[in-house]
Design a protein around this motif. Structure first.
Motif, PDB file in Angstrom:
ATOM      1  N   LYS A 135     -14.475   3.308 -13.205  1.00  0.00           N
ATOM      2  CA  LYS A 135     -14.847   4.960 -13.208  1.00  0.00           C
ATOM      3  C   LYS A 135     -13.466   5.739 -13.364  1.00  0.00           C
ATOM      4  O   LYS A 135     -12.363   5.583 -12.626  1.00  0.00           O
ATOM      5  CB  LYS A 135     -15.457   5.210 -11.877  1.00  0.00           C
ATOM      6  N   PRO A 136     -13.330   6.638 -14.185  1.00  0.00           N
ATOM      7  CA  PRO A 136     -12.116   7.514 -14.313  1.00  0.00           C
ATOM      8  C   PRO A 136     -11.996   8.575 -13.075  1.00  0.00           C
ATOM      9  O   PRO A 136     -13.132   9.203 -12.660  1.00  0.00           O
ATOM     10  CB  PRO A 136     -12.188   8.172 -15.741  1.00  0.00           C
ATOM     11  N   MET A 146      -8.256   4.865 -13.379  1.00  0.00           N
ATOM     12  CA  MET A 146      -9.311   4.013 -13.319  1.00  0.00           C
ATOM     13  C   MET A 146      -9.414   3.599 -11.929  1.00  0.00           C
ATOM     14  O   MET A 146      -8.659   3.025 -11.372  1.00  0.00           O
ATOM     15  CB  MET A 146      -9.472   2.848 -14.289  1.00  0.00           C
ATOM     16  N   ILE A 147     -10.818   3.507 -11.482  1.00  0.00           N
ATOM     17  CA  ILE A 147     -11.209   3.228 -10.117  1.00  0.00           C
ATOM     18  C   ILE A 147     -12.203   2.137 -10.124  1.00  0.00           C
ATOM     19  O   ILE A 147     -13.424   2.098 -10.661  1.00  0.00           O
ATOM     20  CB  ILE A 147     -11.737   4.338  -9.432  1.00  0.00           C
ATOM     21  N   ARG A 200      -7.049   1.343  -7.728  1.00  0.00           N
ATOM     22  CA  ARG A 200      -6.765   2.304  -8.886  1.00  0.00           C
ATOM     23  C   ARG A 200      -5.890   1.643  -9.830  1.00  0.00           C
ATOM     24  O   ARG A 200      -4.850   0.918  -9.650  1.00  0.00           O
ATOM     25  CB  ARG A 200      -6.131   3.618  -8.344  1.00  0.00           C
ATOM     26  N   THR A 201      -6.270   1.808 -11.107  1.00  0.00           N
ATOM     27  CA  THR A 201      -5.457   1.204 -12.284  1.00  0.00           C
ATOM     28  C   THR A 201      -5.318   2.237 -13.362  1.00  0.00           C
ATOM     29  O   THR A 201      -5.565   3.540 -13.298  1.00  0.00           O
ATOM     30  CB  THR A 201      -6.109  -0.129 -13.064  1.00  0.00           C
ATOM     31  N   VAL A 207      -2.804  -2.658 -12.144  1.00  0.00           N
ATOM     32  CA  VAL A 207      -2.951  -2.113 -10.624  1.00  0.00           C
ATOM     33  C   VAL A 207      -1.918  -0.953 -10.364  1.00  0.00           C
ATOM     34  O   VAL A 207      -0.708  -1.220 -10.538  1.00  0.00           O
ATOM     35  CB  VAL A 207      -3.219  -3.189  -9.821  1.00  0.00           C
ATOM     36  N   GLN A 208      -2.478   0.181  -9.994  1.00  0.00           N
ATOM     37  CA  GLN A 208      -1.406   1.366  -9.414  1.00  0.00           C
ATOM     38  C   GLN A 208      -1.328   1.430  -7.844  1.00  0.00           C
ATOM     39  O   GLN A 208      -0.313   1.437  -7.099  1.00  0.00           O
ATOM     40  CB  GLN A 208      -1.948   2.666 -10.124  1.00  0.00           C
ATOM     41  N   GLU A 209      -2.581   1.076  -7.257  1.00  0.00           N
ATOM     42  CA  GLU A 209      -2.609   1.216  -5.900  1.00  0.00           C
ATOM     43  C   GLU A 209      -4.065   0.511  -5.431  1.00  0.00           C
ATOM     44  O   GLU A 209      -5.062   0.429  -6.294  1.00  0.00           O
ATOM     45  CB  GLU A 209      -2.982   2.443  -5.493  1.00  0.00           C
ATOM     46  N   ILE A 210      -3.957  -0.052  -4.084  1.00  0.00           N
ATOM     47  CA  ILE A 210      -4.819  -0.550  -3.667  1.00  0.00           C
ATOM     48  C   ILE A 210      -5.276   0.077  -2.304  1.00  0.00           C
ATOM     49  O   ILE A 210      -4.105   0.387  -1.525  1.00  0.00           O
ATOM     50  CB  ILE A 210      -4.817  -2.024  -3.313  1.00  0.00           C
TER      51      ILE A 210
END
Length: 286
Positions: free
Chosen positions: A91-92, A97-98, A144-145, A151-154
């Motif tokens: 999901k944007p 993207m989430i 979040r990617t 992967v940018q963040e968990i």
């Protein structure tokens, strides 16, 4: 908080006999299945816009005192838990993207009182007061990617303490219509206005893979007001012979939460809140 509701019910039962020794009493219980579409859906925070209907069983006491043929006082409470869970897939959100797993639970207490006056054989008007407390429990695990799915963040998020606390008056009109000597139909329509507070304190841990680092945030503590209306049609049977009155009903409550956010971080608009339910009441008259 439950102790306060119990004390309120007991106080009303103790005080009313001193008002009128010839009063007629009704005492019983109500339980039903209710669905809730929370106002939080419209806040626009990550994941919240996908909140689905929270469902659960609510229950509580009902009581009524009839002082004269025209004048009566009623008190009822609904207590219980409603919950839901959902997922977001690709999901944007902003520049990411989430992917995420989310859950939401509310612990609810609604207390309604009303003083009613009959207008002829079928109609009545009533003025009441409503108290509503919602304890909110929201949590998620989110990835979040970027657009390439790197992967940018968990992040792991959960509410540490979140609730709404509101009360205010209600006005309405009702129709009571006998279908036969045993069966009857009634419907109440009312408008309400409440004011109170919205408090939201959360904890969040975030990072790129590991380790996840605690991220602090200031709690949200806002005043608010709520406007709405409620429709409650019922059909019942009064078999007499000291048997209980059995009522089958439905409830639709549409409300709008207005948060007074002086910092402009939340939407500057009313947030829609909906409750739908069906219930059964069993009431004894004495």
């Amino acid at each position: 908080m439950k102790h306060k509701i119990t004390i309120l019910c007991v106080v009303c039962m103790l005080l009313v006999p001193s008002i009128s020794f010839s009063a007629q009493y009704m005492l019983g219980v109500r339980t039903g299945f209710y669905a809730w579409q929370p106002f939080l859906k419209a806040i626009g925070a990550s994941g919240m816009d996908d909140i689905d209907w929270g469902t659960g069983v609510l229950y509580g006491p009902v009581m009524s005192i009839r002082f004269t043929e025209d004048l009566s006082l009623s008190l009822s409470a609904l207590l219980g838990q409603q919950s839901t869970s959902w997922q977001s897939q690709n999901k944007p959100f902003e520049s990411n993207m989430i992917f995420g797993d989310y859950s939401f639970t509310v612990y609810r207490a609604d207390v309604d009182s009303a003083l009613s006056y009959a207008l002829g054989q079928y109609f009545k008007i009533f003025a009441g007061y409503k108290y509503q407390y919602l304890k909110l429990d929201y949590k998620f695990t989110e990835i979040r990617t970027n657009s390439s799915l790197a992967v940018q963040e968990i992040s792991v998020f959960y509410t540490d303490n979140a609730y709404t606390n509101a009360h205010g008056p209600a006005l309405g009109i009702g129709l009571n219509y006998p279908l036969s000597e045993t069966y009857f139909f009634s419907v109440n329509v009312s408008a309400l206005y409440m004011w109170g507070t919205f408090y939201f304190k959360s904890k969040r841990f975030a990072g790129n893979i590991t380790p996840l680092v605690p991220q602090s945030g200031d709690p949200i503590d806002l005043s608010m007001y709520v406007v709405g209306f409620n429709v409650e049609p019922v059909i019942g049977i009064n078999p007499g012979n000291s048997l209980p009155i059995v009522i089958l009903g439905a409830r639709c409550q549409l409300a709008q939460f207005n948060l007074k956010d002086t910092q402009g971080e939340l939407p500057d608009k009313g947030l829609d809140d909906t409750i739908l339910g069906i219930f059964v009441s069993i009431v004894y008259m004495f």
